[in-house]
Design an enzyme around this catalytic site. Structure first.
Site, PDB file in Angstrom:
ATOM      1  N   GLY A  83       5.649   3.420  -0.329  1.00  0.00           N
ATOM      2  CA  GLY A  83       6.006   4.147  -0.852  1.00  0.00           C
ATOM      3  C   GLY A  83       5.477   3.657  -2.400  1.00  0.00           C
ATOM      4  O   GLY A  83       3.911   4.022  -2.007  1.00  0.00           O
ATOM      5  N   SER A 120       0.856  -1.203   0.131  1.00  0.00           N
ATOM      6  CA  SER A 120       0.327   0.015  -0.157  1.00  0.00           C
ATOM      7  C   SER A 120       0.724   1.063  -0.345  1.00  0.00           C
ATOM      8  O   SER A 120       2.645   1.155  -0.365  1.00  0.00           O
ATOM      9  CB  SER A 120      -0.544   0.386   1.481  1.00  0.00           C
ATOM     10  OG  SER A 120      -0.116   0.557   2.459  1.00  0.00           O
ATOM     11  N   LYS A 121       0.352   2.694  -0.360  1.00  0.00           N
ATOM     12  CA  LYS A 121       0.894   3.348   0.285  1.00  0.00           C
ATOM     13  C   LYS A 121       2.616   3.555   0.987  1.00  0.00           C
ATOM     14  O   LYS A 121       3.347   4.047   1.382  1.00  0.00           O
ATOM     15  CB  LYS A 121       0.308   4.662   0.095  1.00  0.00           C
ATOM     16  CG  LYS A 121      -0.633   5.800  -0.774  1.00  0.00           C
ATOM     17  CD  LYS A 121      -1.597   6.901  -1.256  1.00  0.00           C
ATOM     18  CE  LYS A 121      -2.041   6.547  -2.468  1.00  0.00           C
ATOM     19  NZ  LYS A 121      -3.523   6.484  -2.207  1.00  0.00           N
ATOM     20  N   ARG A 122       1.689   3.053   1.895  1.00  0.00           N
ATOM     21  CA  ARG A 122       2.331   3.466   3.263  1.00  0.00           C
ATOM     22  C   ARG A 122       4.113   2.667   2.920  1.00  0.00           C
ATOM     23  O   ARG A 122       5.209   2.872   3.405  1.00  0.00           O
ATOM     24  CB  ARG A 122       2.291   2.348   4.714  1.00  0.00           C
ATOM     25  CG  ARG A 122       1.297   2.624   5.157  1.00  0.00           C
ATOM     26  CD  ARG A 122       1.100   2.499   6.435  1.00  0.00           C
ATOM     27  NE  ARG A 122       0.425  -0.179   5.947  1.00  0.00           N
ATOM     28  CZ  ARG A 122       1.284  -0.399   5.858  1.00  0.00           C
ATOM     29  NH1 ARG A 122       2.236  -0.755   6.576  1.00  0.00           N
ATOM     30  NH2 ARG A 122       1.066  -1.604   5.286  1.00  0.00           N
TER      31      ARG A 122
END
Ligand code: GLU
Length: 488
Positions: free
Chosen positions: A253, A249-251
């Site tokens: 990167g 996920s966006k976490r």
């Protein structure tokens, strides 16, 4: 056996944002499967959730798919434009008694859920309060303007089974499914209903998607059963994880394809790397072009364990694909890249043309990891007024002494000027065979590189000389020599 004549796959993204790594992998697998069997690949935009979907997101997804080269044979179809279709099917199910209108107010349902939850029930099914309403009464109430949803009447007992291409036999008890909503009160279909209707209407034969959809599959199967039509064959591929083994996920990167395009990754590398996230050929071969993949892709080689996304590996593929690209293709790609994404890349007008650009990119060899690396290695070849950074001058003074370095460069300039052949091989042999201030060859090469590139990295320095040409080389070597002579 796969019936090659009729294979139809689809990619069905919900346009809530950019195309991300997971979606691109799903699209690629469906594309490869269709191409492998000479079938059709359909693009369908699942945009019925007006609160979460946007036209910009649809466009961004289309752009990224085109960039990757995942061209669809049909579509894009937009579910938002097909609501009449879904309602037609809902009517059919209503008239056959396989679905019913539910007039329950949201508050009543919420209260019901609360009550069941308080009683410790984890599976909270609709209590079928509206199932008993007669069809005539139900129709009347709907015609009088009362709000309602349409619920699917889940057959009692029995199992819903399918043979998944990744997981093998998967079974669900009908009883764990409640009478789920198929048409919402705003006449929009729910996800499971629209998917089933479209997969049927579009003659989809194979669905490859993330295994987060496994739990939706029985609902879709129940609808196919109710319609008396065949369900597609499913392959639920494992999720892609980040380095910490949680869902990517966006976490972790950047996950959007646009990011990778802008960062200088080439589509060949992404296609290659994405193909290996949940699929393998022989466990050894890793380098694949799109054509290789189409030829070798096989549903028998899907992985069962989640793949971990590794940016270093992607970078490795990027370097490998840049390395093997035909010279002209690479030059065109890199040129377009710097023009589009590197506003600070400088060109003197006379060096801003494809022929010259290609002669520079040809000598970059295997050095490039990302398209933008052309700037770090070769910006100095596109401008005439290069500046020598003070730390480079200081390093030369420290390592050689200013007078020695100045004299050595003077000699190098004379020797280069005497060259009758300005090819890399001839220049190298000429300079290797000259005595220059007792300096060994690597020290000579360092001075030469410093003078031509004004930095310590560059393509092979004799190739640089050859491409820069006699006049520019002469001016640069003398310029640095003069600077050093003036140092005390
Ligand atoms: N629209 C769904 C999603 O984006 C995919 C539906 C499907 O593949 O069945 O997750």
């Amino acid at each position: 056996m796969i019936d090659e004549k009729r294979v139809v796959t689809r990619f069905a993204p919900s346009p809530t944002g950019f195309l991300h790594i997971g979606g691109a992998r799903t699209a690629l697998f469906n594309y490869l499967f269709a191409k492998k069997y000479g079938g059709k690949f359909i693009l369908r935009i699942e945009d019925t959730d007006t609160a979460r979907n946007s036209a910009e997101a649809s466009e961004a997804i289309l752009t990224s798919l085109r960039w990757l080269g995942l061209d669809w044979d049909e579509g894009p179809f937009y579910q938002s434009q097909r609501t009449a279709q879904y309602n037609r099917y809902a009517q059919k199910l209503l008239s056959e008694g396989k679905a019913y209108r539910c007039f329950c107010a949201g508050e009543r349902l919420e209260a019901l859920r609360e009550e069941k939850r308080a009683g410790g029930e984890s599976h909270i099914a609709y209590d079928r309060a509206c199932l008993g309403i007669s069809p005539e009464k139900s129709l009347k109430r709907s015609e009088s303007g009362e709000k309602y949803v349409v619920r699917f009447k889940m057959p009692a007992g029995g199992t819903l089974s399918f043979n998944d291409m990744v997981h093998g036999a998967v079974n669900f008890q009908n009883d764990v499914l409640d009478d789920f909503i198929i048409i919402k009160s705003d006449a929009m279909p729910t996800y499971n209903f629209a998917v089933a209707i479209d997969d049927h209407e579009m003659n989809v034969t194979h669905v490859i998607r993330g295994d987060d959809h496994i739990s939706n599959t029985p609902k879709q199967l129940a609808i196919f059963n109710a319609l008396g039509v065949e369900a597609p064959v499913y392959a639920h591929v494992p999720m892609i994880l980040g380095g910490d083994k949680t869902k990517l996920s966006k976490r972790h990167g950047a996950t959007s394809l646009t990011y990778y395009e802008e960062a200088g990754y080439v589509k060949e590398a992404l296609v290659n790397y994405l193909a290996l996230l949940g699929w393998a050929f022989d466990g050894k071969t890793e380098f694949f072009t799109m054509d290789d993949l189409i030829e070798k892709f096989s549903e028998k080689k899907f992985g069962r364990t989640p793949a971990v996304f590794d940016i270093k590996k992607l970078e490795f593929f990027n370097q490998s694909h840049l390395k093997t690209m035909p010279s002209e293709t690479k030059a065109g790609l890199l040129y377009n890249y710097v023009k589009k994404y590197m506003p600070d890349f400088r060109f003197d007008e006379k060096y801003d043309n494809m022929d010259y650009f290609r002669s520079v990119t040809d000598i970059l060899g295997d050095r490039l990891k990302l398209a933008g690396d052309v700037k770090a290695y070769a910006q100095f070849m596109f401008i005439d007024d290069i500046e020598y950074p003070q730390d480079l001058i200081d390093k030369i003074i420290k390592d050689y002494g200013a007078p020695v370095a100045a004299r050595a460069l003077g000699l190098i300039a004379d020797i280069a000027a005497s060259a009758t052949d300005y090819s890399p091989a001839a220049l190298e042999s000429l300079l290797r065979n000259s005595a220059i201030e007792n300096l060994n060859f690597s020290k000579i090469a360092f001075l030469l590189r410093s003078s031509l590139a004004a930095q310590t990295v560059s393509p092979g320095i004799f190739e640089v000389m050859s491409v820069l040409g006699r006049k520019r080389c002469d001016a640069r070597i003398k310029k640095l020599s003069d600077i050093l002579r003036k140092q005390n």
